[in-house]
Design an enzyme around this catalytic site. Sequence first.
Site, PDB file in Angstrom:
ATOM      1  N   SER A 172      32.667  47.570  15.185  1.00  0.00           N
ATOM      2  CA  SER A 172      33.478  47.145  14.046  1.00  0.00           C
ATOM      3  C   SER A 172      34.724  46.411  14.554  1.00  0.00           C
ATOM      4  O   SER A 172      34.599  45.451  15.303  1.00  0.00           O
ATOM      5  CB  SER A 172      33.824  48.371  13.189  1.00  0.00           C
ATOM      6  OG  SER A 172      34.361  48.001  11.955  1.00  0.00           O
TER       7      SER A 172
ATOM      8  N   ASP B  76      23.587  47.963   7.344  1.00  0.00           N
ATOM      9  CA  ASP B  76      25.047  47.978   7.458  1.00  0.00           C
ATOM     10  C   ASP B  76      25.676  47.436   6.179  1.00  0.00           C
ATOM     11  O   ASP B  76      25.482  46.275   5.817  1.00  0.00           O
ATOM     12  CB  ASP B  76      25.498  47.147   8.660  1.00  0.00           C
ATOM     13  CG  ASP B  76      26.943  47.418   9.057  1.00  0.00           C
ATOM     14  OD1 ASP B  76      27.785  47.579   8.159  1.00  0.00           O
ATOM     15  OD2 ASP B  76      27.220  47.466  10.268  1.00  0.00           O
TER      16      ASP B  76
ATOM     17  N   HIS C 244      26.778  51.316   8.887  1.00  0.00           N
ATOM     18  CA  HIS C 244      27.881  50.891   9.738  1.00  0.00           C
ATOM     19  C   HIS C 244      28.321  52.012  10.671  1.00  0.00           C
ATOM     20  O   HIS C 244      28.641  53.115  10.225  1.00  0.00           O
ATOM     21  CB  HIS C 244      29.060  50.457   8.873  1.00  0.00           C
ATOM     22  CG  HIS C 244      30.144  49.768   9.625  1.00  0.00           C
ATOM     23  ND1 HIS C 244      29.987  48.529  10.193  1.00  0.00           N
ATOM     24  CD2 HIS C 244      31.419  50.155   9.918  1.00  0.00           C
ATOM     25  CE1 HIS C 244      31.107  48.162  10.783  1.00  0.00           C
ATOM     26  NE2 HIS C 244      31.981  49.129  10.638  1.00  0.00           N
TER      27      HIS C 244
END
Length: 326
Positions: free
Chosen positions: A33, A119, A153
């Site tokens: 991320s 995601d 995610h």
Amino acid sequence: MKIVRPSEIMFVLALANVALMVHAVPYTVSGVSSGGYMAQQMHIAYSSTVAGAAIVAAGPYHCSMGSTARVQTACTVNPWLINLPSSVTAANNYAADGAIDPISNLNNDKVFIFSGTSDQRILQSVVQQTLNFYTELAPTINITTMFDIPANHGWVTKVEGNPCWYLGPPYVVACGVDLSGIIYSTLYGTPVAKGNFNNSNLFMFDQSDYGDVWQAGMSTRGFMYANEYCRSNPAKCPLHVNFHGCEQSYQTLGLTYIKEMGFGEWAETNLVIIMFPQAMESIENPEGCWDFWGYTGSNFEVKAGLQPTIIQNMTQNYLTIAQNLV
């Protein structure tokens, strides 16, 4: 865990710094991320020392163009707004101006890019642009991708963390895939079988010895995982730096991310040291993300950026840090 303060051992540190003036210490990076964005920024900015990168759930370099609005759109859920030519041009212009290392350093580097098909935070189509960016910027770069795992995610593991489909803290998802092991193999070659996470081999060190962490939005605490052999012989153990994502820092989760994401198990039985730098929550950065849009200043993605400078300083002194972990 005791905070290691290299400033207390000035003679040894001085010798190390003299050596580093002559020879830069190479290392590899990874991150998820915002940490994936930071890993990529370090790879592009310091390509003379960063020898390879693994980018998990992150879009291309210069995606935000310094705009918070673009972070919430182009860099997460709307790839149609990504200006890839601008990213490539920015990197080339930075290199021409000396703001980052020469692009030619990227030739033949190993890069691993991961995105889960499920995601919901940073869409796979956004991460696809990271692949396109590297391919355009350095056509001979050695890229491996994994885009076929139905992960939401986060950092993917075999069994640790939340279910593979889950979206939320600690953003570690169990998908039957040992992502840390795959990354280790990609960057360093086939490893020895992994061991068990050993709490006695995880140490805290003081990031503030390497720059103004307050201005950089970083914690005073950083962490390093090094087995006994690597603490005694750090020059024989290469350094890998892993960047947590938003809402994954020690300030937010304690040691959950570090203990669950899997690198410690591989470091336990292989000759590698893992550094876990730590960002910090603030008014400008409430989720404790790494800076990929400019909350620390307009030079966030080049060598002179506050975070990149401190991280580079830490990596170039990792031998000293490791030797004095107690």
